[in-house]
Design an enzyme around this catalytic site. Structure first.
Site, PDB file in Angstrom:
ATOM      1  N   ASP A  92       0.788  -1.238   0.000  1.00 51.33           N
ATOM      2  CA  ASP A  92       0.000   0.000   0.000  1.00 51.33           C
ATOM      3  C   ASP A  92       0.822   1.292   0.000  1.00 51.33           C
ATOM      4  OD1 ASP A  92      -1.686  -2.062   0.638  1.00 51.33           O
ATOM      5  OD2 ASP A  92      -2.619  -1.077   2.335  1.00 51.33           O
ATOM      6  N   GLU A 143     -11.161  -1.824   3.751  1.00 48.45           N
ATOM      7  CA  GLU A 143      -9.856  -1.340   4.203  1.00 48.45           C
ATOM      8  C   GLU A 143      -9.564   0.027   3.579  1.00 48.45           C
ATOM      9  OE1 GLU A 143      -6.924  -4.910   4.757  1.00 48.45           O
ATOM     10  OE2 GLU A 143      -7.820  -5.131   2.780  1.00 48.45           O
TER      11      GLU A 143
END
Length: 511
Positions: free
Chosen positions: A45, A225
Site C-alpha cells: 500500500d 480497508e
C-alpha cells in the site's frame, strides 16, 4: 497490512510469494519505467502521501529485508514530477520491543502547520504520520502517531502511543485531513471484517473523539480497508460541494477492488447520496487497491496513487508497483454524480519534454478489417508506450489496440488485445497465443459518447491502465509478456473504424 497476507494465504498465493524470494531470477523485462517500484524487496500500500515544498513524498508498506510480505515498515521515496523518484532510507521501521513487535501498517501523513500537536520546533509545524501499529503477539491493531522535524525524512514515535486503542485485532488504515472550518483534524479508519468505517476528530492529533460510523452499504462482498474521505467541488463549482468516500476491499475468494460513495459530511456524519445497495467502483480491473489522495497539494488538487497487487507472477529483485498518479474529479452525469479519473496533469509537462523520435501523432485514418502496425524494429517496441486515441465508431464489430505482440512472419505467436466490442458495448482485454484467444483477462461495460470512444492506454512493461472516455471508467491489470513480445498495432475487425487522433509517447528511458 496483516489482512493482505491473510487473503493471499487463503487464496493459495502465499507459496508463490515465497517462491519470489526462494528463486531469485532477475526479471528486468517486467520492471516498469514510469510507474514507481522499490529498488528491491516487497512493496504494497501507498502510505502518507503528502506534498511538501515542491516535493511529492511517497511512503509505502515495505519489507526492507526480503522480497515477500513481512517486517512491515514505511519505505520512502520523493519526486518533483511523479515520474522520476529518489529512493530514500526507511522512514519508519518496525519497532522491536522487549515483549512485543510493532509493525508499521498503513496510514497517512499531514503537515501540522499550526503545530497543534506541539511536536514542532523553532516555530515550525512538524510532519505527523498517523498509522496503524500492528502487534501480532498481542493480536491487536491500534492507531499510532510519529512526528518529523526534518521534512519527513526521519520520524520519532510518540511516547504515549497508541492514540486510539480499542483492543481489537482488526482496526486499521487511518486517513487524516484538516478541517479548516472546524480547526480540527478528521480521521477515517476501518473495521475490515464487519465492513465499518469510523470517523474521529481531534484538535491535536493525540486525543481523538468518535464522531460517527458508516457501514454495510455498496459492495459488501469483501472486507473494507484503506478508507479516505475528501471534499470536492462538483463540476468545479464551489457552490456544489460533495464528499468522496473511497474504500478498498479484499476477500479470499473474490480478489481485490475499490468502491466509492458520494455524499454530504456535516462535520460529524457522512450521508450517502445513493441508495445503500448502489455499487460504484473506482477501477474495474482486479489489481488496483489501497489508493489514497495526496495531502496538501497546491491549488487544492485531488491526486492519488494506488498499489497494483502483483498476484501470481514473481518478479525480482522487487515485488509490487504503484499506479500512475491520477487526478480525481466529481462530475454530474445523467446517472448522478460520478468519479472521473485522468493521468495527473503534472505528467503532461514530462511528456512534452520527449523528443520527436519518442512521439507519434496520426490523424483521420480509416482502419478496415485489418491492423495498422505502429511499432518497428527501432521504435515504439519496448512495451513502455503511453497511448491516447479517439475513435469514431463505424461498421467494425471490434476495434482497439494489440500490444505485447509477437509475430513469426504473418503468424501471431502472442499478443494482448485491448479491444472494444460494439454489440456488447464493452471494453475487454484478451490474451492470444498462436492466433487463438486463450484467456479473457478483464472486461468493462462502457458506452460510446457521441459515437466516439477515447482510449488512454498506459502500458509499462507489466502494468496496463486504461482510461475510457476522459476517465469516465478505468480498468487496470497486469501483464507479464515474453521478452520478445513487444509489437504494437491498432486494429478493426469485421468492418471499419475511424481513428480520429492518435498520440503515442515512448517512455522507455526516464529523462
Amino acid at each position: 497490512m496483516k489482512m493482505k497476507l491473510f487473503f493471499m494465504l487463503l487464496a493459495g498465493l502465499l507459496p508463490v510469494l515465497l517462491h519470489a524470494q526462494d528463486n531469485p531470477v532477475p526479471t528486468p523485462q517486467w520492471r516498469p519505467v514510469y510507474h514507481f517500484t522499490p529498488q528491491k524487496n516487497w512493496m504494497n500500500d501507498p502510505n502518507g502521501l503528502i506534498y511538501l515544498n515542491g516535493v511529492y513524498h511517497l511512503y509505502y508498506q515495505h519489507n526492507p529485508f526480503e522480497n515477500k510480505w513481512g517486517h512491515m515498515s514505511w519505505g520512502h521515496a520523493t519526486s518533483k514530477d511523479l515520474i522520476n523518484w529518489k529512493h530514500l532510507p526507511v522512514a519508519i521501521p518496525e519497532i522491536e520491543g522487549k515483549d512485543t513487535t510493532t509493525w508499521i501498517f498503513s496510514g497517512s501523513a499531514v503537515w501540522d502547520k499550526h503545530n497543534t500537536s506541539g511536536f514542532g520546533k523553532n516555530g515550525k509545524g512538524p510532519v505527523v504520520a498517523i498509522y496503524t501499529g500492528d502487534q501480532p503477539k498481542q493480536k491487536k491493531e491500534s492507531q499510532f502517531i510519529a512526528y518529523s522535524n526534518d521534512g519527513g525524512l526521519t520520524y520519532t514515535n510518540y511516547a504515549n502511543n497508541p492514540v486510539i486503542d480499542l483492543r481489537k485485532g482488526d482496526f486499521r488504515d487511518p486517513s487524516v485531513i484538516w478541517l479548516e472550518d472546524q480547526q480540527k483534524w478528521l480521521m477515517s479508519v476501518a473495521h475490515p471484517g464487519i465492513q465499518k468505517i469510523e470517523f474521529y476528530s481531534s484538535a491535536n492529533l493525540k486525543d481523538w473523539e468518535l464522531l460517527s460510523e458508516f457501514d454495510r452499504q455498496g459492495d459488501t462482498r469483501r472486507m473494507w480497508e484503506c478508507p479516505s474521505l475528501t471534499p470536492f467541488f462538483v463540476d468545479g463549482d464551489p457552490a456544489k460541494k460533495k464528499w468522496l468516500l473511497m474504500i478498498s476491499s479484499s476477500s479470499p475468494g473474490d480478489g481485490v477492488g475499490m468502491q466509492y460513495f458520494t455524499g454530504d459530511f456535516d462535520g460529524r456524519t457522512f450521508t450517502n447520496d445513493n441508495h445503500a445497495a448502489t455499487k460504484l467502483f473506482v477501477d474495474y480491473g482486479r489489481t488496483f487497491f489501497a489508493a489514497i489522495p495526496f495531502n496538501h497539494l497546491p491549488g487544492d488538487a485531488k491526486t492519488m496513487l494506488g498499489w497494483l497487487v502483483p498476484f501470481e507472477t514473481p518478479t525480482h529483485p522487487w515485488r509490487g508497483q504503484m499506479s500512475i498518479a491520477r487526478d480525481l474529479a466529481l462530475k454530474t452525469t445523467p446517472e448522478g454524480i460520478r468519479l472521473y479519473q485522468q493521468p495527473a496533469a503534472v505528467l503532461n509537462a514530462y511528456l512534452k519534454k520527449l523528443s520527436a523520435a519518442k512521439t507519434m501523432l496520426k490523424r483521420n485514418i480509416t482502419i478496415n478489417n485489418n491492423e495498422l502496425a505502429l511499432s518497428s524494429a527501432k521504435s515504439f517496441n519496448t512495451n513502455t508506450n503511453w497511448i491516447d486515441a479517439t475513435f469514431t465508431t463505424g461498421t467494425a464489430q471490434d476495434f482497439g489496440f494489440k500490444i505485447a505482440q509477437q509475430k513469426d512472419g504473418n503468424k501471431v505467436v502472442a499478443e494482448t488485445v485491448v479491444g472494444y466490442n460494439m454489440a456488447r458495448q464493452e471494453l475487454y482485454i484478451t490474451q492470444v497465443k498462436d492466433g487463438k484467444v486463450v484467456a479473457t483477462l478483464e472486461k468493462m461495460a462502457v458506452k460510446p459518447v457521441n459515437n466516439k470512444i477515447r482510449l488512454q492506454v498506459l502500458f509499462d512493461k507489466s502494468s496496463l491502465e486504461i482510461f475510457v472516455n476522459d476517465g469516465e471508467k478505468v480498468l487496470t491489470t497486469l501483464l507479464f509478456p515474453e521478452k520478445n513480445a513487444t509489437g504494437f498495432a491498432a486494429f478493426a475487425a469485421e468492418g471499419d473504424v475511424q481513428l480520429d487522433t492518435l498520440k503515442v509517447w515512448n517512455l522507455d528511458k526516464i529523462l
